[in-house]
Write a protein that holds these residues in place. Sequence first.
Motif, short mmCIF file in Angstrom:
data_model
loop_
_atom_site.label_atom_id
_atom_site.label_comp_id
_atom_site.label_asym_id
_atom_site.label_seq_id
_atom_site.Cartn_x
_atom_site.Cartn_y
_atom_site.Cartn_z
N ALA A 224 0.86 -1.18 0.00
CA ALA A 224 0.00 0.00 0.00
C ALA A 224 0.89 1.23 0.00
N GLN A 225 0.70 2.07 -0.98
CA GLN A 225 1.55 3.26 -1.07
C GLN A 225 0.72 4.52 -0.87
N GLU A 226 1.37 5.50 -0.34
CA GLU A 226 0.72 6.79 -0.15
C GLU A 226 0.81 7.53 -1.48
N LEU A 227 -0.32 7.77 -2.10
CA LEU A 227 -0.33 8.43 -3.40
C LEU A 227 -0.32 9.94 -3.21
N PRO A 228 0.35 10.64 -4.12
CA PRO A 228 0.37 12.10 -4.01
C PRO A 228 -1.01 12.67 -4.26
N SER A 229 -1.21 13.86 -3.77
CA SER A 229 -2.48 14.55 -4.01
C SER A 229 -2.20 16.03 -4.20
N LEU A 230 -3.17 16.72 -4.73
CA LEU A 230 -3.07 18.16 -4.92
C LEU A 230 -4.24 18.83 -4.25
N PRO A 231 -4.08 20.08 -3.85
CA PRO A 231 -5.22 20.80 -3.29
C PRO A 231 -6.30 20.98 -4.36
N THR A 232 -7.53 21.04 -3.91
CA THR A 232 -8.66 21.23 -4.81
C THR A 232 -9.41 22.49 -4.39
N ASP A 233 -9.72 23.32 -5.37
CA ASP A 233 -10.46 24.55 -5.10
C ASP A 233 -11.87 24.17 -4.65
N ALA A 234 -12.29 24.69 -3.51
CA ALA A 234 -13.60 24.35 -2.94
C ALA A 234 -14.75 24.82 -3.82
N THR A 235 -14.57 25.90 -4.55
CA THR A 235 -15.64 26.44 -5.39
C THR A 235 -15.75 25.70 -6.72
N THR A 236 -14.61 25.53 -7.40
CA THR A 236 -14.64 24.94 -8.75
C THR A 236 -14.45 23.43 -8.74
N GLY A 237 -13.84 22.90 -7.68
CA GLY A 237 -13.54 21.47 -7.64
C GLY A 237 -12.32 21.09 -8.45
N LYS A 238 -11.59 22.09 -8.97
CA LYS A 238 -10.43 21.82 -9.82
C LYS A 238 -9.15 21.76 -8.98
N PHE A 239 -8.21 20.91 -9.43
CA PHE A 239 -6.90 20.85 -8.81
C PHE A 239 -6.16 22.15 -9.10
N PHE A 240 -5.26 22.52 -8.18
CA PHE A 240 -4.41 23.66 -8.43
C PHE A 240 -3.08 23.47 -7.70
N VAL A 241 -2.07 24.17 -8.23
CA VAL A 241 -0.75 24.23 -7.61
C VAL A 241 -0.44 25.70 -7.45
N THR A 242 -0.02 26.10 -6.27
CA THR A 242 0.27 27.52 -6.05
C THR A 242 1.44 27.67 -5.08
N GLU A 243 2.13 28.77 -5.22
CA GLU A 243 3.22 29.10 -4.30
C GLU A 243 3.54 30.58 -4.43
N THR A 244 3.92 31.18 -3.33
CA THR A 244 4.42 32.54 -3.33
C THR A 244 5.93 32.46 -3.18
N VAL A 245 6.64 33.16 -4.05
CA VAL A 245 8.10 33.12 -4.07
C VAL A 245 8.62 34.51 -3.71
N GLU A 246 9.40 34.57 -2.65
CA GLU A 246 10.00 35.84 -2.20
C GLU A 246 11.27 36.10 -2.98
N VAL A 247 11.40 37.31 -3.52
CA VAL A 247 12.60 37.71 -4.25
C VAL A 247 12.95 39.13 -3.79
N PRO A 248 13.57 39.24 -2.62
CA PRO A 248 13.85 40.55 -2.03
C PRO A 248 14.68 41.43 -2.96
N GLY A 249 14.33 42.71 -2.99
CA GLY A 249 15.12 43.68 -3.75
C GLY A 249 14.71 43.83 -5.21
#
Length: 181
Positions: free
Chosen positions: A17-42
Amino acid sequence: MKKLLFLLFLLPYGLYAQELPSLPTDATTGKFFVTETVEVPGLSQKDLHDKAQEYLTKSYKAPASTIQEDAAEKIVFQGFKKLTIKDEKINTTYPLHFVLTVTFNDGSYQYKVTDFSPDKINYYTPQSLKHPDQLKFKNKKEKQAYTTVYITYLEGMKGIGKDLQTGIKRSLLAKTPVKRR
């Protein structure tokens, strides 16, 4: 002693039994999404926008037709990534279409990738990208084939955001514009 033997007997099934990856799902649309905020000072909003635009136009064919919106604070891009799926029974490549939205602020940017869809649907394509445990299969081989495709799609989805992040980082560090490899 009997309990120990019983546990040793069950161990291989637990390892299977393997732990399968998952992605967050938008509660409104039901669609998968990938998001991240990237800090780039200056770096200013304009610098980050220009580097992202440079990466997208150099990394994809026909960028004029794939960039849906290009404003100082946001770029909306419709693209695709080729996913190669290999298994005992599967050896094929599928395009995975997506919409990438990158928003810019001074010192940071955020990307969100959503609206994932395969180009062609066949027996092995996870049409709704449902977790394998949510579906019924005829046999173990069918489930394994679907699971292989499912994992490939999810890892591909995660990779789109990381590719953008890596491309922008390379553009920021390069003295001359980065060309497509």
